[in-house]
Design a protein around this motif. Structure first.
Motif, PDB file in Angstrom:
ATOM      1  N   ASN A  98      27.865   5.294  48.371  1.00  0.00           N
ATOM      2  CA  ASN A  98      26.566   4.894  48.928  1.00  0.00           C
ATOM      3  C   ASN A  98      26.703   4.401  50.366  1.00  0.00           C
ATOM      4  O   ASN A  98      25.853   4.681  51.227  1.00  0.00           O
ATOM      5  N   GLY A  99      27.780   3.639  50.625  1.00  0.00           N
ATOM      6  CA  GLY A  99      27.995   3.135  51.973  1.00  0.00           C
ATOM      7  C   GLY A  99      28.244   4.248  52.971  1.00  0.00           C
ATOM      8  O   GLY A  99      27.737   4.215  54.095  1.00  0.00           O
ATOM      9  N   LEU A 100      29.015   5.252  52.575  1.00  0.00           N
ATOM     10  CA  LEU A 100      29.279   6.380  53.463  1.00  0.00           C
ATOM     11  C   LEU A 100      28.010   7.186  53.722  1.00  0.00           C
ATOM     12  O   LEU A 100      27.755   7.608  54.852  1.00  0.00           O
ATOM     13  N   ASP A 101      27.213   7.389  52.691  1.00  0.00           N
ATOM     14  CA  ASP A 101      25.942   8.102  52.890  1.00  0.00           C
ATOM     15  C   ASP A 101      25.015   7.314  53.816  1.00  0.00           C
ATOM     16  O   ASP A 101      24.341   7.895  54.678  1.00  0.00           O
ATOM     17  N   ASP A 102      24.982   5.998  53.647  1.00  0.00           N
ATOM     18  CA  ASP A 102      24.138   5.162  54.518  1.00  0.00           C
ATOM     19  C   ASP A 102      24.633   5.188  55.961  1.00  0.00           C
ATOM     20  O   ASP A 102      23.834   5.236  56.902  1.00  0.00           O
ATOM     21  N   PHE A 103      25.953   5.161  56.141  1.00  0.00           N
ATOM     22  CA  PHE A 103      26.492   5.196  57.497  1.00  0.00           C
ATOM     23  C   PHE A 103      26.269   6.566  58.137  1.00  0.00           C
ATOM     24  O   PHE A 103      26.079   6.650  59.356  1.00  0.00           O
ATOM     25  N   SER A 268      37.044   8.957  56.560  1.00  0.00           N
ATOM     26  CA  SER A 268      36.865   9.641  57.837  1.00  0.00           C
ATOM     27  C   SER A 268      35.566  10.428  57.792  1.00  0.00           C
ATOM     28  O   SER A 268      35.210  10.998  56.749  1.00  0.00           O
ATOM     29  N   LEU A 269      34.867  10.472  58.926  1.00  0.00           N
ATOM     30  CA  LEU A 269      33.612  11.200  59.025  1.00  0.00           C
ATOM     31  C   LEU A 269      33.661  12.118  60.238  1.00  0.00           C
ATOM     32  O   LEU A 269      34.090  11.704  61.323  1.00  0.00           O
ATOM     33  N   ASP A 270      33.217  13.345  60.058  1.00  0.00           N
ATOM     34  CA  ASP A 270      33.056  14.296  61.154  1.00  0.00           C
ATOM     35  C   ASP A 270      31.563  14.546  61.343  1.00  0.00           C
ATOM     36  O   ASP A 270      30.866  14.884  60.375  1.00  0.00           O
ATOM     37  N   PHE A 271      31.086  14.371  62.579  1.00  0.00           N
ATOM     38  CA  PHE A 271      29.656  14.528  62.820  1.00  0.00           C
ATOM     39  C   PHE A 271      29.402  15.526  63.939  1.00  0.00           C
ATOM     40  O   PHE A 271      30.241  15.750  64.810  1.00  0.00           O
ATOM     41  N   ASP A 305      29.880  14.966  57.657  1.00  0.00           N
ATOM     42  CA  ASP A 305      30.702  15.196  56.468  1.00  0.00           C
ATOM     43  C   ASP A 305      31.756  14.107  56.384  1.00  0.00           C
ATOM     44  O   ASP A 305      32.367  13.749  57.389  1.00  0.00           O
ATOM     45  N   TRP A 306      31.958  13.569  55.191  1.00  0.00           N
ATOM     46  CA  TRP A 306      32.910  12.476  55.044  1.00  0.00           C
ATOM     47  C   TRP A 306      33.934  12.762  53.950  1.00  0.00           C
ATOM     48  O   TRP A 306      33.677  13.521  53.014  1.00  0.00           O
ATOM     49  N   LYS A 307      35.087  12.127  54.114  1.00  0.00           N
ATOM     50  CA  LYS A 307      36.146  12.150  53.110  1.00  0.00           C
ATOM     51  C   LYS A 307      36.648  10.726  52.929  1.00  0.00           C
ATOM     52  O   LYS A 307      36.742   9.976  53.899  1.00  0.00           O
ATOM     53  N   ALA A 308      36.949  10.367  51.706  1.00  0.00           N
ATOM     54  CA  ALA A 308      37.448   9.019  51.414  1.00  0.00           C
ATOM     55  C   ALA A 308      38.709   9.106  50.571  1.00  0.00           C
ATOM     56  O   ALA A 308      38.894  10.045  49.781  1.00  0.00           O
ATOM     57  N   PHE A 336      37.910  11.855  47.474  1.00  0.00           N
ATOM     58  CA  PHE A 336      36.591  12.412  47.184  1.00  0.00           C
ATOM     59  C   PHE A 336      35.855  12.589  48.503  1.00  0.00           C
ATOM     60  O   PHE A 336      36.242  12.033  49.536  1.00  0.00           O
ATOM     61  N   GLU A 337      34.790  13.393  48.506  1.00  0.00           N
ATOM     62  CA  GLU A 337      34.119  13.740  49.754  1.00  0.00           C
ATOM     63  C   GLU A 337      32.638  13.982  49.532  1.00  0.00           C
ATOM     64  O   GLU A 337      32.166  14.115  48.402  1.00  0.00           O
ATOM     65  N   GLY A 338      31.902  14.042  50.634  1.00  0.00           N
ATOM     66  CA  GLY A 338      30.464  14.282  50.590  1.00  0.00           C
ATOM     67  C   GLY A 338      29.934  14.504  52.000  1.00  0.00           C
ATOM     68  O   GLY A 338      30.688  14.717  52.942  1.00  0.00           O
TER      69      GLY A 338
END
Length: 385
Positions: A98-103, A268-271, A305-308, A336-338
């Motif tokens: 949820n935090g990654l989606d919010d960020f 990590s997030l790629d935007f 896109d994020w990976k954790a 995991f990723e999203g």
């Protein structure tokens, strides 16, 4: 008797509080007819379902028996909330996702604002390239550098770090000043009264020790290019002022990344963001002062896109042998990723003051995203002819 009853009630209440809540059951089948059905806590149902095939392959590879799996894994999931009783959250996986989606949403809001504070010139139209077509000389060319900032809400990013057991205490504020450093150039028009601008920008926070230390353990990097065309709609004398107004349109493209990592845990997030905009600006020059104000409508397509990676041994009580045994089965994936992607349509106002000092042009500007309440600002130093 009352004390005994009160004690039993207290014990029952504490038991209810610490008892895990289960989202349902999952049946695993990993060859040779071996199957096992286990209750899955709410926090882990999504990651288990998403990785069910990988978990079954890991069980086959590790030669885990049905009895061993049923006993150890059931104990692990039943005691999951107990393992987390001293941790900052009872739902680390859910809070991370949820935090990654919010960020991702915060990045999608901020990036277009970091783009449009670049290449802002105080004078709404710089003139024609008259020297090139045989006309009289005029101020028609300029280039320089621009340093800007926009506010980025990092509340969700700090939540992600805490959920992954990454120390985020160094980040004192919930707002981060997202920096931009750009080089730009602007050319006056030929035949028609327009001017054309081009901007290039790149930055990695690891280049600057002061910034790197301030935002540790996070890191940012980005690359941006853009261009715009401004067409004169007004240029007249009004008392001591020379009024200039223009209509503009252009685009920006930005890509980059954000990383938060420590001790094999992190994200990590790629935007990337492509922003198209249209707007208008008016400026009034008196002596060397050029105050200006304008507005834009931004249409932005942004993707993140994020990976954790979770170090479950550090999040859970790794001293417990049952945890180590279950983790070795691969029943709790550490990666995991999203990601998210969307279009946004937002208005922005901006303004500031320029100083026209012969061949030196200094501009201070500020912007405000009306929908998302995001502030931005920039200072530029340019040489113009």
């Amino acid at each position: 008797m009352k004390k005994i009853t009160k004690g039993l009630c207290t014990f029952a209440l504490l038991s209810l509080i610490s008892a895990p809540t289960f989202a349902g059951t999952v049946e695993f089948n990993w060859g040779n007819g071996q199957t096992a059905t286990v209750n899955i806590p709410d926090d882990l149902m999504s990651i288990v379902n998403d990785n069910k095939s990988a978990i079954e392959n890991a069980l086959t590879t590790n030669n885990v028996s049905q009895t061993e799996f049923q006993t150890n894994v059931n104990d692990f999931y039943n005691d999951y909330s107990t393992y987390l009783q001293n941790f900052s959250t009872q739902t680390p996986y859910t809070d991370t996702v949820n935090g990654l989606d919010d960020f991702c949403g915060a990045l999608r809001d901020t990036i277009p604002n970091t783009q449009t504070i670049q290449n802002v010139w105080a004078k709404s139209w710089i003139g024609m390239l008259r020297d090139m077509v045989g006309g009289e000389s005029d101020w028609n060319f300029g280039f320089g550098v621009n340093a800007g900032v926009a506010t980025l809400d990092i509340t969700a990013l700090k939540k992600v770090g805490n959920s992954l057991n990454v120390d985020m205490s160094n980040l004192k504020s919930d707002k981060l000043v997202f920096p931009t450093i750009t080089a730009d150039i602007r050319l006056g028009g030929i035949v028609l009264p327009f001017d054309f601008g081009f901007v290039f920008s790149t930055l990695d926070t690891r280049w600057f020790d002061s910034i790197d230390k301030e935002i540790a353990p996070s890191q940012f990097d980005y690359f941006s290019i853009g261009s715009d065309l401004r067409y004169k709609i007004l240029n007249k004398e009004a008392g001591p002022f020379n009024l200039t107004a223009s209509a503009s349109g252009g685009f920006y493209y930005t890509s980059g990344g954000v990383n938060v990592e420590k001790d094999d845990s992190g994200a990590s997030l790629d935007f990337s963001s492509t922003t198209f905009f249209g707007g208008a600006q008016i400026s009034a020059k008196a002596l060397c002062f050029v105050p200006f104000v304008g507005g834009r409508i931004m249409l932005a397509k942004s993707s993140v896109d994020w990976k954790a990676k979770a170090n479950w041994n550090s999040i859970l009580n790794s001293a417990d042998q049952n945890i180590s045994q279950v983790l070795s089965y691969g029943v709790l994936p550490s990666e995991f990723e999203g990601g998210t992607s969307n279009w946004s349509f937002r208005p922005q106002i901006y303004g500031g003051l320029g100083l026209d000092l012969f061949v030196i042009d200094i501009t201070v500007s500020a912007s405000y995203d009306i929908v998302k309440s995001i502030l931005g600002g920039a200072v530029s130093l340019r040489f113009s002819l």
